[in-house]
Scaffold this motif. Structure first.
Motif: not given
Lengths: 319, 316
Positions: A236, A240, A243-244, A282, A286, A289, A292, B223, B305
């Protein structure tokens, strides 16, 4: 009368890598034919050190000052260094400076003697670590190839104390003049769960499914179902972060700025994190995410065959 | 006294039977926190144990010690941060077998009937099945579904209603002199005077504003800002999720029925927010937020999350 030999009157070892510094200290204690005095820089001052050097003795002496950067009262020691003849090795002072910055007085000593910088290996700088591992293995009259070294680092982590012990075990297992194999590592080493989770999530994001599944298998072998929550958490965190990074890259933000934003150093960001982020888009990140989230609820809930669920998600991300 | 319990007619009628000695079986009190479950039991026990004339604000030994929480025959067991374990329950059942010290019976209030560990629940079953003659049990929970079926089946159930907004507001106005603020806090309490006071005491409007920022960051498709704003409220995320649900309710209500908007102090911002995306997206997000709250009650998922994910799924 001063004894003449290849020894220098001052030997300084400094840096942040405790393993290498400890090894230097150990080696200095083993110098043959010399009386050894071990001191702690925290407990003595320059004047006391000089008084130990000046005392008359027939035997050549090695005075080791551990934590030398913490020693106070430089003046008498500075005067001693300045008056010392470079070829006089009746008294050798070994300074173990556990800091990257060498204090002035020890720099002066190093100029009159020898110095070794013991930089800590960066966790991301596998090439320097690989060279060191090869050297260690070579010293034990064994050999190891680059791929196996990578696997060893994945399993054991980057702590040199652990690596050194595992290498000794592996060399014994492989036998003299033998080559350390991947299978030997699986059989002999004690893997580091912490390193494993990190390596696993990194391998998944790097789309290296084989490495990811191998690491996961090792981890599962060690801790069973207990590792699943930690693995999912590591995934996770990694997804994350990726993705950022990906979103910032898409916006055209410079890599240097992104590194600062995500709290990473520039070199590992440019060489590890950014290339990984470029392997994904991206939209897919997502989507991962969302996957997950479901997996998180499954591994913490009453779902069956949790291991398979984790493996499925890992493969789906690594595709 | 029971007469002090407001807006819970059904509960008062039921507890009156206990005061009159007609109710001996264990009772499960179900309702949102802060609606008077604990208070009503305290008042009922106070009335039953009263050594005076059972008048309001009685200052007899029993009434005073019950308010202070030191009455030897009114025992309270509360699940705070931990679940209720077997040791606490064994201690309680041992006390239940003893004779009362000063009153005619011994009353036990267990706040957190949904928080028993399995061994603890098993240790309590026998006592609940056949309570000692001089012991009465009151169990409190937010929902009956979360209470173990074995416990639930041994108790009579008593439901508590949410309190009217006007009543919560009148309670809050005793503390907050700014009428507008008091109105927002009373609506944030959603019919719970206890929650409204708690939010007021902790200044929870700032958390509500943080949630608002998170929504704006998500709408801006930023984001980095979204993730960092979610991380900033990590400790308070369960409550933030509740406020998010309220904000989404407001966004959906603002055109339909502005009188029902909870966060009346942010009316202009809500009006500006609503047209930024379609109704379908707002409804979808509200459903996800509600589902996440429900999921978190049963499974300790990693809320930051999950929250980031529902925002990215909805807006990015």
């Amino acid at each position: 009368m001063a004894a003449k030999s290849s020894f220098k009157p001052f030997v300084i070892s400094f840096g942040k890598e405790d393993f290498l510094l400890d090894r230097d200290l150990y080696k200095a204690r083993q110098w043959v034919g010399r009386r050894t005095i071990l001191l702690d820089g925290e407990e003595i001052n320059g004047e006391q050190l000089v008084s130990l050097c000046d005392g008359y003795s027939e035997n050549p002496r090695t005075i080791i000052v551990d934590n030398a950067h913490k020693m106070k009262g430089d003046k008498p020691f500075r005067a001693y260094i300045e008056s010392k003849q470079p070829e006089d090795s009746s008294v050798i002072i070994v300074g173990i400076v556990r800091s990257e910055k060498l204090p002035d007085v020890w720099s002066l000593a190093m100029a009159k003697g020898k110095g070794y910088e013991r930089k800590a290996f960066k966790s991301w700088d596998n090439s320097a670590l690989s060279t060191w591992i090869k050297l260690e293995v070579g010293n034990l009259k064994s050999s190891i190839d680059d791929e196996t070294i990578k696997f060893l680092i994945q399993c054991v982590g980057t702590d040199l104390y652990r690596l050194s012990n595992e290498i000794k075990k592996l060399a014994l297992y492989a036998g003299s003049l033998g080559k350390i194999q991947r299978d030997h590592i699986v059989l002999v080493t004690t893997t580091s769960p912490k390193a494993d989770q990190f390596m696993l999530s990194e391998a998944v994001m790097a789309k290296d499914a084989r490495r990811a599944l191998n690491t996961f298998s090792n981890l599962y072998k060690m801790s069973g179902d207990d590792c699943l929550v930690l693995v999912v958490r590591a995934l996770m965190r990694q997804v994350e972060k990726t993705a950022l990074i990906r979103s910032l890259l898409d916006k055209g933000v410079s890599e240097t700025d992104i590194a600062v934003l995500v709290g990473m150093k520039e070199w590992p960001f440019k060489n590890v994190a950014a290339p990984i982020a470029r392997k994904h888009d991206l939209k897919s990140l997502l989507k991962h995410m969302g996957q997950l989230c479901k997996l998180d609820a499954d591994v913490k809930g009453p779902a069956r065959s949790k291991r398979t669920l984790v493996e499925l998600t890992m493969l789906s991300i690594a595709q | 006294m029971l007469a002090d319990v407001r807006h819970q007619t059904e509960a008062v009628r039921y507890l009156r039977r206990f005061v009159d000695g007609a109710l001996t079986s264990p009772v499960l009190l179900v309702g949102a926190s802060g609606v008077g479950r604990r208070f009503s039991v305290q008042q009922a026990v106070s009335e039953a144990f009263c050594m005076g004339e059972r008048a309001p604000k009685c200052d007899c030994y029993s009434c005073l010690t019950i308010i202070q929480g030191t009455h030897p025959d009114f025992v309270t067991l509360t699940a705070d941060s931990k679940d209720i374990g077997v040791d606490a329950v064994r201690d309680l059942t041992a006390k239940a077998r003893d004779y009362p010290s000063v009153a005619s019976m011994r009353c036990f209030l267990i706040d957190g009937a949904d928080r028993f560990t399995v061994p603890a629940a098993n240790a309590l079953l026998k006592t609940l099945e056949e309570p000692p003659a001089k012991s009465r049990f009151f169990l409190i929970s937010e929902t009956s579904e979360q209470v173990l079926p074995t416990i639930r089946s041994r108790c009579g159930q008593l439901r508590y209603n949410r309190l009217p907004e006007a009543f919560v507001l009148s309670v809050l106005l005793q503390y907050e002199h700014d009428d507008a603020k008091a109105l927002v806090y009373s609506r944030m309490g959603e019919g719970s005077a206890g929650n409204a006071i708690q939010y007021w005491g902790a200044g929870r409007l700032s958390l509500r504003d943080q949630v608002f920022r998170v929504v704006q960051n998500a709408l801006d498709r930023d984001l980095a800002a979204l993730f960092s704003s979610v991380d900033a409220m990590e400790k308070d995320i369960p409550l933030a999720l509740k406020f998010l649900e309220q904000l989404l309710h407001d966004v959906l209500m603002i055109r339909v029925d502005p009188m029902r908007v909870i966060h009346v102090d942010r009316m202009a911002d809500l009006k500006a927010l609503e047209p930024k995306t379609s109704l379908r997206v707002w409804v979808n997000l509200a459903n996800k937020a509600r589902a996440l709250q429900g999921q978190y009650r049963t499974t300790p998922v990693h809320l930051p999350f999950h929250l980031k994910t529902i925002f990215t799924e909805s807006f990015i």
